[in-house]
Structure formats: C-alpha cells, structure tokens
Design a protein around this motif. Structure first.
Motif, PDB file in Angstrom:
ATOM      1  N   THR A  55       6.389 -17.834  27.496  1.00  0.00           N
ATOM      2  CA  THR A  55       7.278 -16.692  27.755  1.00  0.00           C
ATOM      3  C   THR A  55       6.939 -16.021  29.078  1.00  0.00           C
ATOM      4  O   THR A  55       7.840 -15.589  29.808  1.00  0.00           O
ATOM      5  CB  THR A  55       7.193 -15.665  26.610  1.00  0.00           C
ATOM      6  OG1 THR A  55       5.825 -15.311  26.368  1.00  0.00           O
ATOM      7  CG2 THR A  55       7.780 -16.231  25.334  1.00  0.00           C
ATOM      8  N   VAL A  56       5.647 -15.909  29.410  1.00  0.00           N
ATOM      9  CA  VAL A  56       5.276 -15.367  30.719  1.00  0.00           C
ATOM     10  C   VAL A  56       5.853 -16.234  31.825  1.00  0.00           C
ATOM     11  O   VAL A  56       6.372 -15.728  32.827  1.00  0.00           O
ATOM     12  CB  VAL A  56       3.738 -15.264  30.849  1.00  0.00           C
ATOM     13  CG1 VAL A  56       3.332 -15.000  32.300  1.00  0.00           C
ATOM     14  CG2 VAL A  56       3.191 -14.166  29.952  1.00  0.00           C
ATOM     15  N   GLY A  57       5.787 -17.554  31.642  1.00  0.00           N
ATOM     16  CA  GLY A  57       6.337 -18.462  32.643  1.00  0.00           C
ATOM     17  C   GLY A  57       7.842 -18.364  32.757  1.00  0.00           C
ATOM     18  O   GLY A  57       8.392 -18.358  33.865  1.00  0.00           O
ATOM     19  N   ARG A  58       8.533 -18.274  31.618  1.00  0.00           N
ATOM     20  CA  ARG A  58       9.995 -18.136  31.659  1.00  0.00           C
ATOM     21  C   ARG A  58      10.403 -16.864  32.379  1.00  0.00           C
ATOM     22  O   ARG A  58      11.318 -16.850  33.208  1.00  0.00           O
ATOM     23  CB  ARG A  58      10.565 -18.135  30.239  1.00  0.00           C
ATOM     24  CG  ARG A  58      10.554 -19.495  29.573  1.00  0.00           C
ATOM     25  CD  ARG A  58      11.387 -19.558  28.315  1.00  0.00           C
ATOM     26  NE  ARG A  58      11.231 -18.447  27.398  1.00  0.00           N
ATOM     27  CZ  ARG A  58      11.304 -18.540  26.079  1.00  0.00           C
ATOM     28  NH1 ARG A  58      11.525 -19.716  25.528  1.00  0.00           N
ATOM     29  NH2 ARG A  58      11.183 -17.495  25.310  1.00  0.00           N
ATOM     30  N   GLY A  63      11.983 -14.076  37.737  1.00  0.00           N
ATOM     31  CA  GLY A  63      11.671 -12.997  38.661  1.00  0.00           C
ATOM     32  C   GLY A  63      11.115 -11.752  38.019  1.00  0.00           C
ATOM     33  O   GLY A  63      11.031 -10.707  38.671  1.00  0.00           O
ATOM     34  N   VAL A  64      10.718 -11.839  36.748  1.00  0.00           N
ATOM     35  CA  VAL A  64      10.203 -10.677  36.026  1.00  0.00           C
ATOM     36  C   VAL A  64       8.698 -10.848  35.829  1.00  0.00           C
ATOM     37  O   VAL A  64       8.254 -11.772  35.143  1.00  0.00           O
ATOM     38  CB  VAL A  64      10.893 -10.513  34.656  1.00  0.00           C
ATOM     39  CG1 VAL A  64      10.293  -9.340  33.906  1.00  0.00           C
ATOM     40  CG2 VAL A  64      12.386 -10.328  34.849  1.00  0.00           C
ATOM     41  N   LEU A  65       7.913  -9.956  36.445  1.00  0.00           N
ATOM     42  CA  LEU A  65       6.458 -10.017  36.336  1.00  0.00           C
ATOM     43  C   LEU A  65       5.910  -8.763  35.668  1.00  0.00           C
ATOM     44  O   LEU A  65       4.823  -8.295  35.975  1.00  0.00           O
ATOM     45  CB  LEU A  65       5.836 -10.176  37.730  1.00  0.00           C
ATOM     46  CG  LEU A  65       6.282 -11.405  38.534  1.00  0.00           C
ATOM     47  CD1 LEU A  65       5.635 -11.406  39.907  1.00  0.00           C
ATOM     48  CD2 LEU A  65       5.944 -12.691  37.792  1.00  0.00           C
ATOM     49  N   PRO A  80       1.585 -20.899  33.634  1.00  0.00           N
ATOM     50  CA  PRO A  80       2.801 -20.336  33.055  1.00  0.00           C
ATOM     51  C   PRO A  80       4.072 -20.782  33.771  1.00  0.00           C
ATOM     52  O   PRO A  80       5.091 -21.038  33.124  1.00  0.00           O
ATOM     53  CB  PRO A  80       2.582 -18.827  33.196  1.00  0.00           C
ATOM     54  CG  PRO A  80       1.111 -18.662  33.130  1.00  0.00           C
ATOM     55  CD  PRO A  80       0.561 -19.848  33.864  1.00  0.00           C
ATOM     56  N   ALA A  81       4.019 -20.885  35.101  1.00  0.00           N
ATOM     57  CA  ALA A  81       5.204 -21.338  35.838  1.00  0.00           C
ATOM     58  C   ALA A  81       5.558 -22.771  35.467  1.00  0.00           C
ATOM     59  O   ALA A  81       6.728 -23.107  35.244  1.00  0.00           O
ATOM     60  CB  ALA A  81       4.963 -21.217  37.339  1.00  0.00           C
ATOM     61  N   ALA A 431      15.175  -9.323  29.544  1.00  0.00           N
ATOM     62  CA  ALA A 431      15.907  -8.057  29.430  1.00  0.00           C
ATOM     63  C   ALA A 431      15.670  -7.398  28.079  1.00  0.00           C
ATOM     64  O   ALA A 431      15.805  -6.164  27.942  1.00  0.00           O
ATOM     65  CB  ALA A 431      17.402  -8.293  29.639  1.00  0.00           C
ATOM     66  N   HIS A 432      15.307  -8.188  27.072  1.00  0.00           N
ATOM     67  CA  HIS A 432      15.093  -7.652  25.728  1.00  0.00           C
ATOM     68  C   HIS A 432      13.629  -7.783  25.290  1.00  0.00           C
ATOM     69  O   HIS A 432      13.339  -7.724  24.086  1.00  0.00           O
ATOM     70  CB  HIS A 432      15.996  -8.373  24.725  1.00  0.00           C
ATOM     71  CG  HIS A 432      17.460  -8.209  25.014  1.00  0.00           C
ATOM     72  ND1 HIS A 432      18.130  -7.036  24.789  1.00  0.00           N
ATOM     73  CD2 HIS A 432      18.357  -9.068  25.546  1.00  0.00           C
ATOM     74  CE1 HIS A 432      19.392  -7.173  25.142  1.00  0.00           C
ATOM     75  NE2 HIS A 432      19.560  -8.397  25.615  1.00  0.00           N
ATOM     76  N   ALA A 433      12.729  -7.945  26.260  1.00  0.00           N
ATOM     77  CA  ALA A 433      11.311  -8.095  25.913  1.00  0.00           C
ATOM     78  C   ALA A 433      10.777  -6.859  25.202  1.00  0.00           C
ATOM     79  O   ALA A 433       9.861  -6.944  24.375  1.00  0.00           O
ATOM     80  CB  ALA A 433      10.499  -8.367  27.179  1.00  0.00           C
ATOM     81  N   GLY A 434      11.355  -5.681  25.476  1.00  0.00           N
ATOM     82  CA  GLY A 434      10.878  -4.448  24.872  1.00  0.00           C
ATOM     83  C   GLY A 434      11.160  -4.325  23.396  1.00  0.00           C
ATOM     84  O   GLY A 434      10.597  -3.437  22.734  1.00  0.00           O
TER      85      GLY A 434
END
Length: 512
Positions: A55-58, A63-65, A80-81, A431-434
């Motif tokens: 998920t970190v890689g996705r 472009g979300v870090l 992760p990439a 966008a919905h990680a929260g």
C-alpha cells in the motif's frame, strides 16, 4: 564429466554444449528451489507487513507520501515502489512470485560464488543448504523488503569473489558492481549494512589469495559503497534521525528465546560453516602462499573476523535483546554460511573417497546413506517449519468477503487490528486512506491510543470494528466492553487455530 550434447544450429553447422555433473545438479536444484516457493503462493492472506509495503508503494506511485514511511520503515522507498508496480499487475500472487524469483536468483548466485571459491561439489552442497533451509523458503514466499536484499547481498558476494580473479580492467567492473549491489541492498533495508564487514573480509581474503593489491579493493568497492550510502544518509538525514530516535521495529525479548529462534533456523548450517572455516585454517587457506609477515597476520585475523561478520544480524539481536524479526534476519547470514557449509560437506565426501581398499567402498555406501537420510530429515524439518510460518497469522478472506457483502463503501470509518491488510484488499486508494484506523495507534477528538478508540466507539464513529486477538490481543476485552455499551452488534465470527499454538478470533462488529 557428462557427455557433450550436440546441437545442430543449421545445415552443416553444429555446436556442442558441455555440462559438468555439478552444473546439472545445480540446475535441477534451482528448478526445485523455485518450485517449492511457488507451489502455493496463496497459502494465506497477506501478512500485515506485506500489506504495508504494497500500500505504501501504491500510494507512492500515485504521488502520495503522507505515510511518513521513511520515519519508521527501516528502508527507502525502493522496495515499496517495486511492490506497488508488481501489485498493479499481479496482485498478492505477483508480489510473492517476485520474492520467489529473487530468492531463486540468490541461490544461483551462491552456487556461482561457491564454485569460484571451493569447486563444483561444494557449490552443489551450498545451493542445497541455502535453497532448502526453512528461512530461505519462508522469505522466498514472503513479500517484504527483505526479498531484494537477499539477491543483492548474494550478488555482491559473487562479484567480490569474481573480481579477485579477473584481469585488472574487469576487476574494476566487478568491484564497482559489487558496490552497487551492496548499496541497493542497504537502500532496500538498512539492516543489510551489518554485512558490509563480511563482504570486506571475503574481498580482502580473495585479494590476499590472488596476490592483489588491497588498495584496489578499498578504492573500488569500499569507497563507492560508503559514498553512495553517505549521500543517501545526507539526503534522508531528518527521516533517519526520527527513525533512530523511535522504537518502531524493536521488541524486547529474552535472549534465550532469541537464541532458540536463531538456532532453529541456521544452527546446523552455522556449525557446518564454522567447521569449514577451521578446515580452511588448518590447510593454511591453500589457494595461495602469502609470504610477507603483515599479510600472514592479516590472513590469520580474517578467519575469526569472518566468523563474527557472517553472523552480524544474530549477534545484533542477541546483544541488543531485540526479538523483532530475529528469526527472519538469519537469512542474511545464511548467504555467507552456505558456501562454507558446502565446503565442509564436500571435504567430508572427499575424505571418504580417499579411503583405501574395501574401507573406501563401505565408507562411500555409509556416506551415501547418511547423506540421503540427512537431506530427507533436513527437508522434512524445513517443510514443517515452513508450514508453521504459513499458518502463523490469521487468514482474513472470510472477513473481507463479509465486509464486501455488508457493502463497505469508500470513506466509511473502520477500526481494525491490522487495518493495513483491509486497506490493501479493498483498494479504495490514498484518497480514502483516512477511513482505516489500526489498533496500534488512534486519534479522535484530541485523544490518543485506546482512549481515542473508546471515545470514537461511544460516538458510533466507526462503521465496522474488526478484532482478531492476534495483532493487539491485550486490547480486545476493553474494546468489547466499549462496543457492547455503544450498541454495536457482532455479525461475523470465526476461530482459527494458528501454528503458534494460539487461537485467532476474527470478529466483525457493525455500528447500530
């Protein structure tokens, strides 16, 4: 020597392909090593670490870090990439297939390095020792950032050995390649830097052997490695400082238990490897005669130094008392232990073949039987431990199916033990990680930790709450009291017996 194979390329022209017995055996072993790893890549749902890296890689590729991963991941975004790219094509099977390929590639490199050092027989034994040890099989089926480190270290080992016997022009290429492999391994996982001394010991030993200048090795391997890693350390200094100041990845444990875990993974191989070092020392490390006194002293010092260096990760865990992943990090030592263990096995077989007369025939028969029994026992032991590894965490496919039936939608808050696993399978995107909150840490209305979870449950903030009695079992009773008081209902429950001897209780609570 196996008979050459004649292949007709076109009318009137042929070429021959000659394979030695050890090469054929190595090819068979590599095929079996790969087959064992890919036999069942869906043995369990992703472990939480596998899900985290994917998920970190996705998110990183999108472009979300925002994860702040460099502050807790003990590695760069390299793996992760790669995992994010592979996951986009092959999903969880693709992630584990990548690990199988990398692990098999490492076995091939260990064969090649041992072949250069000790010959074909030792190389076959080394391949067998590495490829069919439980920890090697486990990491070959496990999609975590150790996967690229293993072939990177094995590649650095091979290139260091290869460089010592190459002409000067090619020596530069091999040593610079070894520096690149070592640097990539450390970038994938910082712990790999513990094995830089082991590579230095091997490189210096090979240079001494061949009468090469030690300065060349320092300038073309050690200096570029230090330069590359130093540059990365400077660029990521803030994140690395935060990482060093935190305690992520650290779990205090009894040293007797840590030793037991290490011994269970590489105990026998370590004994064989140390015997190999003793055999080499007794024979004067016979690849070359070193005459200058300072070289003889350095040569003698390299033997105990190498014995310690190849066990760098186990020594670190025992000294620090950190039990986290101690079993897994033994695979790094195995890369260096396998060639020495292979040398021991080859020398024992050679000694038996040199016995005279009838004793030789009887000894060979006994040796063949003993070797077969030892290999069968070793394989049974490795497969048993591998089964234990595969069944050591809960399988959440039933929970995922239940949440799909319950129409979990993007943006609906979920509290879950190991929430990153569900984040991976539902693929709602960064966008919905929260919406995902794990039970290790939570924030809500100015509160943190378990108090935040209780307050959010009381307000019926979470649409679903998932407990499994595995990731944070100490919180279950307290959270269940809060769930009952807030009117949550238990809609899904499943019990799974884990290989650890514990029971995972998978429960899904729905908000009123």
């Amino acid at each position: 020597m196996i008979q050459p194979v004649e292949v007709r390329a076109e009318p009137g022209r042929t070429f021959t392909l000659s394979l030695r017995a050890d090469q054929v055996l190595a090819l068979v072993l590599l095929a079996l090593i790969f087959g064992v790893r890919v036999a069942d890549l869906r043995y369990n749902t992703l472990f939480v670490d596998e899900a985290i890296y994917a998920t970190v890689g996705r998110d990183a590729l999108a472009g979300v870090l925002s994860h702040g991963a460099l502050g807790w991941m003990y590695g760069s975004y390299l793996y992760p990439a790669i995992a994010g790219l592979v996951d986009s094509v092959g999903g969880e099977t693709g992630l584990r297939l990548l690990s199988a390929i990398l692990s098999t590639g490492a076995a091939a490199l260990i064969y090649a390095a041992t072949l250069r050092l000790f010959g074909g027989d030792a190389a076959v034994w080394a391949t067998l020792c590495f490829g069919f040890t439980a920890i090697s099989i486990d990491t070959g089926q496990y999609a975590v950032y150790d996967a690229p480190v293993i072939p990177a270290l094995a590649g650095a080992l091979y290139l260091v050995v290869r460089g010592a016997e190459a002409p000067p022009a090619r020596e530069r290429i091999y040593l610079l390649g070894a520096a690149a492999c070592m640097s990539l391994g450390v970038l994938a996982k910082y712990l790999a830097v513990l094995y830089l001394p082991a590579l230095c010991c091997v490189g210096l030993a090979c240079a001494l052997h061949q009468g090469r200048s030690l300065r060349t090795f320092v300038l073309l391997f050690l200096a570029p490695t230090a330069l590359l890693l130093g540059a990365y350390g400077w660029l990521a200094r803030d994140e690395l400082l935060a990482l060093l100041q935190g305690d992520y990845g650290v779990a205090a444990g009894a040293r007797t238990l840590i030793f037991r875990d290490i011994w269970a993974e590489i105990g026998v191989t370590t004994l064989l490897a140390m015997a190999g070092l003793v055999l080499l020392a007794q024979r004067g490390l016979p690849f070359a005669v070193v005459t200058p006194r300072w070289r003889r002293l350095l040569w003698a010092a390299l033997v105990p130094a190498l014995a310690l260096a190849v066990l760098a990760a186990p020594i670190y865990h025992l000294v620090s008392g950190n039990s986290r992943a101690a079993w897994k990090h033994t695979v790094y030592s195995l890369i260096f232990l396998a060639p020495l263990a292979g040398y021991t096995c080859a020398r024992l077989m050679e000694a038996l073949r040199e016995l005279p007369g009838r004793r030789s025939l009887a000894a060979r028969a006994v040796a063949a039987l003993a070797s077969a029994l030892l290999v069968v026992w070793g394989l049974g032991y490795a497969f048993d431990r591998n089964w234990g590894f595969q069944n050591s965490w809960p399988n959440v496919r039933g929970v995922v199916a239940h949440l799909q039936e319950a129409r979990l939608a993007p943006g609906q808050p979920v509290l879950a033990e190991g929430s990153q696993i569900y984040d991976y399978y539902f693929r709602f995107g960064p966008a919905h990680a929260g919406m995902w909150t794990n039970t290790w840490y939570a924030r809500y209305e100015g509160r943190e930790g378990v108090e935040a979870m209780e307050a959010a449950i009381a307000d019926r903030y979470y649409r679903f709450v998932i407990l499994d009695s595995y990731h944070t079992p100490e919180l279950r009773q307290r959270l269940e009291v809060a769930l009952q008081a807030a009117g949550y209902t238990l809609r899904y429950e499943e019990a799974q017996q884990l290989s650890l001897g514990t029971t995972a209780r998978l429960s899904v609570y729905h908000a009123p």
